[in-house]
Structure formats: C-alpha cells, structure tokens
Design a protein around this motif. Structure first.
Motif, PDB file in Angstrom:
ATOM      1  N   TYR A   1       2.021   9.522 -10.298  1.00 42.99           N
ATOM      2  CA  TYR A   1       1.020   9.476 -11.480  1.00 42.99           C
ATOM      3  C   TYR A   1      -0.413   9.113 -11.205  1.00 42.99           C
ATOM      4  O   TYR A   1      -1.135   7.935 -11.091  1.00 42.99           O
ATOM      5  N   PRO A   2      -1.315  10.118 -10.854  1.00 42.57           N
ATOM      6  CA  PRO A   2      -2.551  10.261 -10.548  1.00 42.57           C
ATOM      7  C   PRO A   2      -3.451   9.716 -11.551  1.00 42.57           C
ATOM      8  O   PRO A   2      -4.679   9.226 -10.928  1.00 42.57           O
ATOM      9  N   TYR A   3      -3.244   9.657 -12.792  1.00 41.48           N
ATOM     10  CA  TYR A   3      -4.104   9.315 -13.705  1.00 41.48           C
ATOM     11  C   TYR A   3      -3.995   7.728 -13.856  1.00 41.48           C
ATOM     12  O   TYR A   3      -4.955   7.282 -14.577  1.00 41.48           O
ATOM     13  N   ALA A   4      -2.973   7.109 -13.679  1.00 43.29           N
ATOM     14  CA  ALA A   4      -2.823   5.845 -13.829  1.00 43.29           C
ATOM     15  C   ALA A   4      -3.679   4.858 -12.734  1.00 43.29           C
ATOM     16  O   ALA A   4      -3.696   4.884 -11.700  1.00 43.29           O
ATOM     17  N   SER A   5      -4.273   3.569 -13.552  1.00 42.69           N
ATOM     18  CA  SER A   5      -4.892   2.447 -12.669  1.00 42.69           C
ATOM     19  C   SER A   5      -3.934   1.712 -12.220  1.00 42.69           C
ATOM     20  O   SER A   5      -2.671   1.959 -12.858  1.00 42.69           O
ATOM     21  N   GLN A   6      -3.812   0.978 -11.240  1.00 36.98           N
ATOM     22  CA  GLN A   6      -2.813   0.231 -10.446  1.00 36.98           C
ATOM     23  C   GLN A   6      -3.459  -1.294 -10.375  1.00 36.98           C
ATOM     24  O   GLN A   6      -4.556  -1.319 -10.002  1.00 36.98           O
ATOM     25  N   ILE A   7      -2.548  -2.271 -10.557  1.00 35.02           N
ATOM     26  CA  ILE A   7      -2.892  -3.688 -10.082  1.00 35.02           C
ATOM     27  C   ILE A   7      -2.028  -4.162  -9.422  1.00 35.02           C
ATOM     28  O   ILE A   7      -0.670  -4.061  -9.565  1.00 35.02           O
ATOM     29  N   VAL A   8      -2.416  -4.278  -7.851  1.00 37.33           N
ATOM     30  CA  VAL A   8      -1.370  -4.899  -7.036  1.00 37.33           C
ATOM     31  C   VAL A   8      -1.565  -6.302  -6.691  1.00 37.33           C
ATOM     32  O   VAL A   8      -2.590  -6.745  -6.597  1.00 37.33           O
ATOM     33  N   VAL A   9      -0.356  -7.168  -7.114  1.00 41.54           N
ATOM     34  CA  VAL A   9      -0.344  -8.452  -6.793  1.00 41.54           C
ATOM     35  C   VAL A   9       0.452  -9.023  -5.775  1.00 41.54           C
ATOM     36  O   VAL A   9       1.647  -8.792  -5.654  1.00 41.54           O
ATOM     37  N   MET A  10      -0.026  -9.854  -4.854  1.00 46.28           N
ATOM     38  CA  MET A  10       0.631 -10.367  -3.715  1.00 46.28           C
ATOM     39  C   MET A  10       1.347 -11.713  -4.220  1.00 46.28           C
ATOM     40  O   MET A  10       0.486 -12.180  -5.011  1.00 46.28           O
ATOM     41  N   SER A  11       2.467 -12.110  -3.458  1.00 46.06           N
ATOM     42  CA  SER A  11       2.875 -13.432  -3.845  1.00 46.06           C
ATOM     43  C   SER A  11       3.176 -14.318  -2.563  1.00 46.06           C
ATOM     44  O   SER A  11       3.444 -13.563  -1.528  1.00 46.06           O
ATOM     45  N   LYS A  12       3.071 -15.324  -2.523  1.00 46.25           N
ATOM     46  CA  LYS A  12       3.437 -16.247  -1.190  1.00 46.25           C
ATOM     47  C   LYS A  12       4.789 -16.932  -1.408  1.00 46.25           C
ATOM     48  O   LYS A  12       5.154 -17.577  -2.577  1.00 46.25           O
ATOM     49  N   ALA A  13       5.417 -17.070  -0.344  1.00 39.67           N
ATOM     50  CA  ALA A  13       7.002 -17.692  -0.572  1.00 39.67           C
ATOM     51  C   ALA A  13       6.914 -19.141  -0.634  1.00 39.67           C
ATOM     52  O   ALA A  13       7.456 -19.726  -1.286  1.00 39.67           O
ATOM     53  N   ASP A  14       5.602 -19.766  -0.201  1.00 37.09           N
ATOM     54  CA  ASP A  14       5.625 -21.047  -0.262  1.00 37.09           C
ATOM     55  C   ASP A  14       5.496 -21.831  -1.763  1.00 37.09           C
ATOM     56  O   ASP A  14       6.010 -22.745  -1.975  1.00 37.09           O
ATOM     57  N   ILE A  15       5.101 -20.782  -2.510  1.00 34.59           N
ATOM     58  CA  ILE A  15       5.150 -21.309  -4.054  1.00 34.59           C
ATOM     59  C   ILE A  15       6.573 -21.299  -4.699  1.00 34.59           C
ATOM     60  O   ILE A  15       6.602 -22.292  -5.433  1.00 34.59           O
ATOM     61  N   PHE A  16       7.307 -20.671  -4.126  1.00 32.36           N
ATOM     62  CA  PHE A  16       8.822 -20.851  -4.526  1.00 32.36           C
ATOM     63  C   PHE A  16       9.610 -22.008  -3.853  1.00 32.36           C
ATOM     64  O   PHE A  16      10.556 -22.234  -4.098  1.00 32.36           O
ATOM     65  N   LEU A  17       9.001 -22.418  -2.437  1.00 31.99           N
ATOM     66  CA  LEU A  17       9.665 -23.285  -1.811  1.00 31.99           C
ATOM     67  C   LEU A  17       9.001 -24.715  -1.967  1.00 31.99           C
ATOM     68  O   LEU A  17       9.944 -25.573  -1.383  1.00 31.99           O
TER      69      LEU A  17
ATOM     70  N   ILE B   1       0.797  -1.095   0.061  1.00 32.70           N
ATOM     71  CA  ILE B   1       0.000   0.125   0.158  1.00 32.70           C
ATOM     72  C   ILE B   1       0.766   1.130  -0.132  1.00 32.70           C
ATOM     73  O   ILE B   1       0.571   2.241  -0.575  1.00 32.70           O
ATOM     74  N   LYS B   2       1.914   1.167   0.774  1.00 33.27           N
ATOM     75  CA  LYS B   2       2.853   2.423   0.769  1.00 33.27           C
ATOM     76  C   LYS B   2       3.495   2.685  -0.559  1.00 33.27           C
ATOM     77  O   LYS B   2       3.455   4.015  -1.188  1.00 33.27           O
ATOM     78  N   TYR B   3       3.825   1.711  -1.469  1.00 29.67           N
ATOM     79  CA  TYR B   3       4.235   1.861  -2.765  1.00 29.67           C
ATOM     80  C   TYR B   3       3.213   2.334  -3.643  1.00 29.67           C
ATOM     81  O   TYR B   3       3.389   3.247  -4.354  1.00 29.67           O
ATOM     82  N   SER B   4       1.857   1.679  -3.400  1.00 30.23           N
ATOM     83  CA  SER B   4       0.767   1.936  -4.209  1.00 30.23           C
ATOM     84  C   SER B   4       0.507   3.826  -4.136  1.00 30.23           C
ATOM     85  O   SER B   4       0.288   4.467  -5.115  1.00 30.23           O
ATOM     86  N   VAL B   5       0.449   4.154  -2.848  1.00 27.45           N
ATOM     87  CA  VAL B   5       0.114   5.488  -2.525  1.00 27.45           C
ATOM     88  C   VAL B   5       1.507   6.408  -3.030  1.00 27.45           C
ATOM     89  O   VAL B   5       0.818   7.513  -3.720  1.00 27.45           O
ATOM     90  N   ALA B   6       2.449   5.902  -3.253  1.00 29.53           N
ATOM     91  CA  ALA B   6       3.619   6.680  -3.621  1.00 29.53           C
ATOM     92  C   ALA B   6       3.621   6.952  -5.302  1.00 29.53           C
ATOM     93  O   ALA B   6       3.514   7.892  -5.815  1.00 29.53           O
ATOM     94  N   TYR B   7       3.010   5.795  -5.889  1.00 29.67           N
ATOM     95  CA  TYR B   7       2.918   5.768  -7.184  1.00 29.67           C
ATOM     96  C   TYR B   7       1.704   6.826  -7.550  1.00 29.67           C
ATOM     97  O   TYR B   7       1.761   7.404  -8.605  1.00 29.67           O
ATOM     98  N   ARG B   8       0.565   6.600  -6.815  1.00 26.93           N
ATOM     99  CA  ARG B   8      -0.513   7.457  -6.943  1.00 26.93           C
ATOM    100  C   ARG B   8      -0.210   8.983  -6.809  1.00 26.93           C
ATOM    101  O   ARG B   8      -0.854   9.761  -7.729  1.00 26.93           O
ATOM    102  N   ALA B   9       0.686   9.231  -6.214  1.00 24.73           N
ATOM    103  CA  ALA B   9       1.317  10.513  -5.943  1.00 24.73           C
ATOM    104  C   ALA B   9       1.959  11.264  -7.304  1.00 24.73           C
ATOM    105  O   ALA B   9       1.791  12.223  -7.685  1.00 24.73           O
TER     106      ALA B   9
END
Length: 95
Positions: A67-83, A57-65
């Motif tokens: 590029y206020p006109y840009a939409s964002q897609i935020v995707v989380m990942s889980k470590a277990d998928i790599f392990l 969210i902190k990164y999303s808010v910074a990008y919003r400041a």
C-alpha cells in the motif's frame, strides 16, 4: 522511501519519523494516489511485548510495498506495562 545515507539510522532509512517516544510515522505517497484507489489511507502497526524496532520496520516496509499511498503509524509497547500490577502504575496510566 528515502535512500539510505551514510550514518543514517534504520528508522531514517525506512522513512520513519519519531513523533513521540516509541511512536513513529511514515508519510504515504498521497499526492500520487489514484482517485479510484481502494487502498487504506492509514495503517496502524502495533508492536507487542518489547518487539524490536528492526522487526517492526520489516513489517512497515512490507506494508509500504503493498500500500504505497497509505501513511503508517508504528507503535511500540513495553512488556513491563503488562507485568506490573495496576496499583504500581497508578499515576502513570489512566485506566
């Protein structure tokens, strides 16, 4: 960005809407975008190895400041998928 209201979650306060488990969308201010704008129209923000949503969210808010006109897609990942070995994931993920 929506104003925080009592009882609202951090996702709601930052404008994130859940579109799937671990995937969020933030609507950009496309209606007020200048015709000559060279800003991106979409920003993809990928978390890494169980990054907490609060950090994304902190990164999303910074990008919003920036590029206020840009939409964002935020995707989380889980470590277990790599392990977890590929054979264990077999039916869960298409490779």
């Amino acid at each position: 960005m929506t104003k925080p209201t009592k009882g609202s979650t951090p996702e709601q306060q930052s404008g994130l809407s859940t579109i799937a488990p671990g995937v969020y969308f933030v609507q950009g201010d496309e209606a007020n975008r200048p015709a000559d704008s060279t800003d991106p129209t979409l920003i993809l923000l990928f978390g890494w190895m169980d990054a907490k949503l609060a950090h994304l969210i902190k990164y999303s808010v910074a990008y919003r400041a920036i590029y206020p006109y840009a939409s964002q897609i935020v995707v989380m990942s889980k470590a277990d998928i790599f392990l977890v070995p590929k054979i264990v994931l077999g039916d869960l993920i298409e490779f």
